[in-house]
Design an enzyme around this catalytic site. Structure first.
Site, PDB file in Angstrom:
ATOM      1  CB  CYS A  69      44.133  44.829  44.271  1.00 24.13           C
ATOM      2  SG  CYS A  69      42.495  44.651  43.690  1.00 24.13           S
ATOM      3  CE1 TYR A  82      36.767  45.575  39.022  1.00 26.51           C
ATOM      4  CE2 TYR A  82      37.620  44.213  40.573  1.00 26.51           C
ATOM      5  CZ  TYR A  82      37.455  45.511  40.407  1.00 26.51           C
ATOM      6  OH  TYR A  82      36.995  46.310  41.003  1.00 26.51           O
TER       7      TYR A  82
END
Length: 423
Positions: free
Chosen positions: A164, A244
């Site tokens: 990621c 997030y």
């Protein structure tokens, strides 16, 4: 060295190619193969990739193919960047959960589950074909939801690592704010994919001086603005959460916002059309500035560093998604976590997580909760069935209510029938 990118027709790919071209001393790629069933996208992206290599004086060859087995045969590493259902499916993932008062997002909540259900079977099929064509190849997964997809790959016995760009993005941002080179900073990055916190920002390596207090004292306003969270959240936590985490820390506010503006999927679809037009210009020989707004910043550098480490070179310490193996004692050993790891590529053993000190229950509790959801989500992706989908949704902390889980289950199945063989 041969690398293959499955999903090579993605508009992301020039970002990746730019990294391969610029960082050729770190990762000496002799052949780069872009694999994709979409012939026209592959033609446009492949043409730009060749021009980028030429501009950078890169000696490697770029080839394109729709034949997966031929593309990955003999590869040293295979990168997966898929979007099953394309932007149309993403548009649905970001909208129908709002009808039940839940966040509509492509990697977490109900939308993230829908993506996992569509994606896991496809990725496992690709991985099996990779294993037959090139049994020694490492699989680097950038396909969301990375944690669940990587766990599926590892559970099936594949040589896989999840990647990621959140950690490398924070590293670059913090270095700029502190007026340091990125390589000087080591992040105490802990959690699950898209559920992480920066618990320390260390100068020089894992045991270095922690600059996080200095960073928060001098730059908390700027960081909070980037995260779209009040500064008081950073002040009270004393750490930097991934952006997030806003879906958890400000759920209802996010749901209201999402209901008042066009979806991110619609914005990205429009950008993709522009980018593909640009890629078709034979004079373009570098990634366009618009690509930075598409997402995936620093993806190429993270991918180059990880591939190099897996293949016996590069920096040995990387933030990756890999098996827990006791690192977080409150999770199962076969859970997939996102942490700093020593990547032992030379002997084929792959990433070994660095030790993590005991976590505050504020973080450990949410990690355990979401990891339990991921167990159920993977079970639903592998075995199907309405009840398994319902159980995963009921377990997710962004859902957690019986009536919402029922409504979301009905909508998920209705919107994804064409992608779920069992539905």
């Amino acid at each position: 060295m041969k690398l293959a990118v499955v999903g090579g027709g993605s508009t992301y790919t020039p970002e990746l190619v730019d990294g391969f071209a610029r960082l050729r001393d770190t990762l000496p790629v002799g052949e780069l193969v872009l694999v994709d069933p979409a012939a026209e996208r592959l033609r446009l992206v492949g043409g730009l990739a060749r021009r980028i290599f030429a501009r950078q004086g890169r000696p490697g060859v770029v080839t394109t193919t729709s034949d997966l087995e031929a593309g990955v045969a003999g590869a040293d590493a295979v990168l997966l960047q898929l979007r099953v259902g394309g932007q149309a499916a993403r548009q649905q993932d970001e909208t129908w959960p709002l009808e039940c008062g839940c966040v509509g997002q492509e990697t977490t909540g109900a939308g993230g589950l829908a993506k996992a259900l569509r994606t896991v079977p496809v990725v496992l099929d690709i991985a099996e074909r990779v294993r037959r064509a090139s049994p020694d190849a490492w699989i680097i997964d950038f396909t969301n939801p990375v944690g669940i997809v990587t766990r599926a790959l590892l559970q099936a016995g594949h040589k896989a690592v999840g990647l990621c760009n959140v950690a490398i993005g924070f590293q670059r941002k913090f270095a700029k704010l502190l007026d340091l080179a990125p390589a000087e900073l080591h992040l105490d990055h802990v959690g699950l994919n898209h559920l992480t916190w920066e618990l320390g920002v260390r100068r020089g390596g894992p045991g270095g001086a922690d600059l996080l207090p200095e960073l928060l004292a001098g730059h908390a306003d700027a960081l909070a603005a980037d995260l779209h969270l009040p500064r008081t959240v950073l002040d009270r936590l004393g750490v930097v959460p991934s952006y997030y985490l806003r879906y958890f820390y400000a759920h209802d506010e996010v749901v209201r916002e999402l209901g008042e503006k066009p979806s991110r999927a619609a914005e990205v679809a429009a950008m993709e059309r522009q980018l593909l037009d640009m890629y078709g210009d034979p004079a373009l020989d570098e990634k366009p500035e618009l690509l930075a707004r598409r997402g995936g910043a620093f993806y190429s550098e993270a991918a180059v560093d990880l591939a190099a480490a897996l293949l016996g070179g590069g920096s040995p310490v990387q933030v990756v998604n890999t098996l827990n193996r006791g690192t977080l004692p409150f999770l199962a050993d076969d859970a997939v976590i996102e942490v700093q790891a020593e990547v032992r590529g030379g002997d084929g053993s792959g990433p070994v997580p660095l030790a993590v000190p005991p976590l505050d229950p504020l973080y450990a509790g949410l990690i355990a909760h979401v990891s339990a959801y991921e167990d159920l989500a993977l079970d639903a992706a592998l075995r199907g069935g309405r009840e398994r989908v319902f159980r995963a949704l009921l377990a997710h902390p962004l859902v957690g209510q019986f009536d919402r889980a029922e409504g979301l289950t009905d909508r998920l199945l209705a919107h994804n029938k064409e992608h779920l063989a069992w539905a």
